[in-house]
Design an enzyme around this catalytic site. Structure first.
Site, PDB file in Angstrom:
ATOM      1  N   ARG A  12       0.813  -1.219   0.000  1.00  0.00           N
ATOM      2  CA  ARG A  12       0.000   0.000   0.000  1.00  0.00           C
ATOM      3  C   ARG A  12       0.850   1.274   0.000  1.00  0.00           C
ATOM      4  O   ARG A  12       0.321   2.350   0.272  1.00  0.00           O
ATOM      5  CB  ARG A  12      -0.935   0.025   1.213  1.00  0.00           C
ATOM      6  CG  ARG A  12      -2.075  -0.993   1.155  1.00  0.00           C
ATOM      7  CD  ARG A  12      -3.155  -0.672   2.179  1.00  0.00           C
ATOM      8  NE  ARG A  12      -3.947   0.490   1.781  1.00  0.00           N
ATOM      9  CZ  ARG A  12      -3.857   1.693   2.337  1.00  0.00           C
ATOM     10  NH1 ARG A  12      -2.977   1.898   3.323  1.00  0.00           N
ATOM     11  NH2 ARG A  12      -4.613   2.690   1.928  1.00  0.00           N
ATOM     12  N   CYS A  25      -7.633  12.564   2.035  1.00  0.00           N
ATOM     13  CA  CYS A  25      -9.064  12.395   2.285  1.00  0.00           C
ATOM     14  C   CYS A  25      -9.279  11.229   3.234  1.00  0.00           C
ATOM     15  O   CYS A  25      -8.432  10.361   3.412  1.00  0.00           O
ATOM     16  CB  CYS A  25      -9.830  12.162   0.978  1.00  0.00           C
ATOM     17  SG  CYS A  25      -9.501  10.581   0.176  1.00  0.00           S
ATOM     18  N   SER A 188      -8.716   7.905   7.884  1.00  0.00           N
ATOM     19  CA  SER A 188      -8.017   8.361   6.693  1.00  0.00           C
ATOM     20  C   SER A 188      -7.922   7.239   5.666  1.00  0.00           C
ATOM     21  O   SER A 188      -7.643   6.082   6.007  1.00  0.00           O
ATOM     22  CB  SER A 188      -6.606   8.844   7.052  1.00  0.00           C
ATOM     23  OG  SER A 188      -5.827   9.058   5.896  1.00  0.00           O
ATOM     24  N   HIS A 189      -8.134   7.609   4.393  1.00  0.00           N
ATOM     25  CA  HIS A 189      -7.990   6.622   3.322  1.00  0.00           C
ATOM     26  C   HIS A 189      -6.533   6.194   3.180  1.00  0.00           C
ATOM     27  O   HIS A 189      -6.233   5.130   2.625  1.00  0.00           O
ATOM     28  CB  HIS A 189      -8.491   7.221   2.006  1.00  0.00           C
ATOM     29  CG  HIS A 189      -8.992   6.211   1.025  1.00  0.00           C
ATOM     30  ND1 HIS A 189      -8.614   4.882   1.052  1.00  0.00           N
ATOM     31  CD2 HIS A 189      -9.846   6.334  -0.027  1.00  0.00           C
ATOM     32  CE1 HIS A 189      -9.204   4.239   0.071  1.00  0.00           C
ATOM     33  NE2 HIS A 189      -9.959   5.091  -0.614  1.00  0.00           N
ATOM     34  N   ALA A 190      -5.598   7.013   3.673  1.00  0.00           N
ATOM     35  CA  ALA A 190      -4.192   6.631   3.640  1.00  0.00           C
ATOM     36  C   ALA A 190      -3.914   5.440   4.542  1.00  0.00           C
ATOM     37  O   ALA A 190      -3.018   4.643   4.280  1.00  0.00           O
ATOM     38  CB  ALA A 190      -3.312   7.813   4.048  1.00  0.00           C
TER      39      ALA A 190
END
Length: 219
Positions: A12, A25, A188-190
């Site tokens: 990822r 985001c 968080s999408h992170a």
């Protein structure tokens, strides 16, 4: 303990960079959980539901590294070995709330007693932070017991979405002999994709269906 992630082998790494630096985001997911077993267990044992549920969430987080993410001072991603719950207490006198935290303990009884002690000592303190010394490795969990909601989102205007989960649950309702409640997860999408959040929810529901609230649970 904070363990850096090996970016050379992390699948990822591009996703983290993209959603952390290019398109920062987060997202919110609301689900309904069946808490029939946990509620009945609390009634039988004379336990408070709030700390029991918080412990279940904290225990489940241990099995999901995406929900334990953070960054070092240089902004490099890694995972904490544990996240401690930062929860809210409501003040009936002025209808405000305050944050408290209790160190997670895999021994449920130890955590439960520590929770009760923290609430007894700091629960009447008003203001945002009622207990000092909040650790860096924490997550947020709170309750909105007045609402049976179908969606609940938080936002960070002009800032980075939180890598740690922000969890909110709502009013418990009864139907057909079952007790359910809404649960919203903001993250968080992170840190986590939809797959990670789905795995977390499934793990939490499985625990809620089988938990014993005696010492250390398996899994």
């Amino acid at each position: 303990m904070f363990t850096p992630i090996d970016l050379t082998s992390w699948p990822r790494r591009e996703h983290f960079h993209y959603y952390r630096n290019i398109l920062p985001c987060g997202y919110s997911v609301t689900v309904h959980l069946d808490v029939t077993h946990l509620r009945q267990l609390c009634r039988e044992k004379g336990l408070k539901f709030y700390p029991a549920f918080i412990w279940c969430v904290s225990h489940t987080i241990l099995a999901h590294p995406a929900f334990r993410m953070g960054v070092d001072p240089q902004g490099n991603p890694g995972t904490h070995d544990v996240l401690h719950p930062n929860y809210t207490v409501f003040h009936q006198d002025d209808h405000t709330f305050s944050d408290l935290w209790t160190a997670h303990d895999e021994d449920f009884s130890a955590f439960y007693q520590a929770f009760l002690a923290d609430v007894a000592q700091y629960g009447d303190n008003h203001g945002i932070k009622a207990k000092p010394g909040q650790p860096a490795n924490f997550y947020c969990i709170s309750c909105v017991p007045w609402l049976d909601f179908t969606g609940y989102a938080s936002s960070v205007s002009g800032g980075q979405p939180n890598l740690f989960p922000v969890i909110t649950y709502g009013k418990i309702t009864q139907a057909g002999g079952r007790e359910t409640m809404p649960l919203a997860i903001n993250i968080s999408h992170a840190a986590a994709d939809g797959w990670h959040t789905a795995q977390f929810v499934q793990g939490l529901q499985a625990l809620l269906d089988t938990v014993t609230l005696e010492g250390r649970e398996r899994g």
